[in-house]
Design a protein around this motif. Structure first.
Motif, PDB file in Angstrom:
ATOM      1  N   ARG A 158       0.598  -1.331   0.190  1.00  0.00           N
ATOM      2  CA  ARG A 158      -0.161   0.053  -0.210  1.00  0.00           C
ATOM      3  C   ARG A 158       0.950   1.009   0.024  1.00  0.00           C
ATOM      4  O   ARG A 158       0.462   2.402  -0.136  1.00  0.00           O
ATOM      5  N   LEU A 159       2.261   1.745   0.458  1.00  0.00           N
ATOM      6  CA  LEU A 159       3.068   2.515   1.110  1.00  0.00           C
ATOM      7  C   LEU A 159       3.487   2.650  -0.274  1.00  0.00           C
ATOM      8  O   LEU A 159       3.393   3.729  -1.422  1.00  0.00           O
ATOM      9  N   PHE A 160       3.752   2.204  -1.553  1.00  0.00           N
ATOM     10  CA  PHE A 160       4.431   2.297  -2.616  1.00  0.00           C
ATOM     11  C   PHE A 160       3.448   2.269  -3.422  1.00  0.00           C
ATOM     12  O   PHE A 160       4.042   2.912  -4.555  1.00  0.00           O
TER      13      PHE A 160
ATOM     14  N   ASN B 121       1.532   9.441  -5.825  1.00  0.00           N
ATOM     15  CA  ASN B 121       1.897  10.196  -5.350  1.00  0.00           C
ATOM     16  C   ASN B 121       3.142  10.675  -6.621  1.00  0.00           C
ATOM     17  O   ASN B 121       4.076  11.886  -6.430  1.00  0.00           O
ATOM     18  N   ASN B 122       3.495  10.814  -7.552  1.00  0.00           N
ATOM     19  CA  ASN B 122       4.975  11.234  -8.175  1.00  0.00           C
ATOM     20  C   ASN B 122       5.624  10.292  -7.879  1.00  0.00           C
ATOM     21  O   ASN B 122       6.534  11.402  -7.829  1.00  0.00           O
ATOM     22  N   VAL B 123       6.385   9.844  -6.814  1.00  0.00           N
ATOM     23  CA  VAL B 123       6.856   9.879  -5.631  1.00  0.00           C
ATOM     24  C   VAL B 123       8.144   8.269  -6.535  1.00  0.00           C
ATOM     25  O   VAL B 123       9.444   8.912  -6.481  1.00  0.00           O
ATOM     26  N   LEU B 124       7.551   7.808  -6.856  1.00  0.00           N
ATOM     27  CA  LEU B 124       8.161   6.507  -7.433  1.00  0.00           C
ATOM     28  C   LEU B 124       7.193   6.113  -8.771  1.00  0.00           C
ATOM     29  O   LEU B 124       6.602   6.691  -8.986  1.00  0.00           O
ATOM     30  N   GLY B 125       8.445   5.306  -9.862  1.00  0.00           N
ATOM     31  CA  GLY B 125       7.728   5.569 -11.385  1.00  0.00           C
ATOM     32  C   GLY B 125       7.235   3.873 -10.969  1.00  0.00           C
ATOM     33  O   GLY B 125       6.994   3.244  -9.991  1.00  0.00           O
ATOM     34  N   ARG B 126       7.240   3.771 -12.077  1.00  0.00           N
ATOM     35  CA  ARG B 126       6.142   2.615 -12.126  1.00  0.00           C
ATOM     36  C   ARG B 126       6.811   1.436 -12.451  1.00  0.00           C
ATOM     37  O   ARG B 126       6.040   0.240 -11.483  1.00  0.00           O
ATOM     38  N   TRP B 127       8.228   1.348 -12.763  1.00  0.00           N
ATOM     39  CA  TRP B 127       9.443   0.253 -12.017  1.00  0.00           C
ATOM     40  C   TRP B 127       9.288  -0.092 -10.816  1.00  0.00           C
ATOM     41  O   TRP B 127       9.442  -1.255  -9.860  1.00  0.00           O
ATOM     42  N   ALA B 128       8.497   1.138  -9.932  1.00  0.00           N
ATOM     43  CA  ALA B 128       9.004   0.808  -7.983  1.00  0.00           C
ATOM     44  C   ALA B 128       7.386  -0.398  -8.045  1.00  0.00           C
ATOM     45  O   ALA B 128       7.304  -1.156  -6.711  1.00  0.00           O
TER      46      ALA B 128
END
Ligand code: ZN
Length: 145
Positions: free
Chosen positions: A121-123, A129-136
């Motif tokens: 859920r965190l990821f 919120n655009n903090v991580l890309g799709r790779w994450a």
């Protein structure tokens, strides 16, 4: 063997006269090798104390309730309010696992489910919120280009 009535000496059964004092009266013949043996009582069995039912099973404690609540919380959190329910599920399951006396397996399951659900859920939230890309957040199944 037989005892001389006069002097008490032991004499052979076939003796007519006492070999010590020459007396003629003897007690009833007896066998010298069969002294009366006291019957040995069987060893006393220690009384078996029945275990009272209330200590055969550990009592149902407050932490066992926490275990159930933690598991339910971790499951319900999969559908909603995960950022609140999953940490509750982890804490309640941890308390239930270490302090409770029952449902250790359920507590362990609650811990694992809640921790994994919270991380996922965190990821997802960081990605939204655009903090991580799709790779994450992408997995290997149903991967859309
Ligand atoms: Zn005698």
């Amino acid at each position: 063997m037989k005892k001389c009535i006069n002097c008490g000496a032991d004499n052979k059964n076939e003796n007519s006269f006492c070999s010590i004092c020459g007396g003629k009266e003897f007690s009833e013949p007896y066998s010298s090798d069969t002294a009366p043996v006291q019957p040995v009582p069987p060893p006393a069995q220690p009384p078996v104390q029945p275990v009272p039912p209330h200590i055969q099973k550990k009592p149902f404690s407050f932490f066992d309730v926490l275990t159930i609540l933690g598991f339910v919380s971790s499951i319900v959190g999969l559908w909603g309010v995960g950022f609140v329910l999953e940490p509750i599920g982890v804490l309640a399951s941890l308390l239930g696992f270490f302090k409770g006396s029952r449902y250790k397996g359920l507590a362990a399951a609650g811990i694992v489910i809640a921790v994994i659900a919270f991380i996922i859920r965190l990821f997802m939230t960081l990605y939204d919120n655009n903090v991580l890309g799709r790779w994450a957040v992408d997995g290997i199944l149903f991967y859309n280009h």
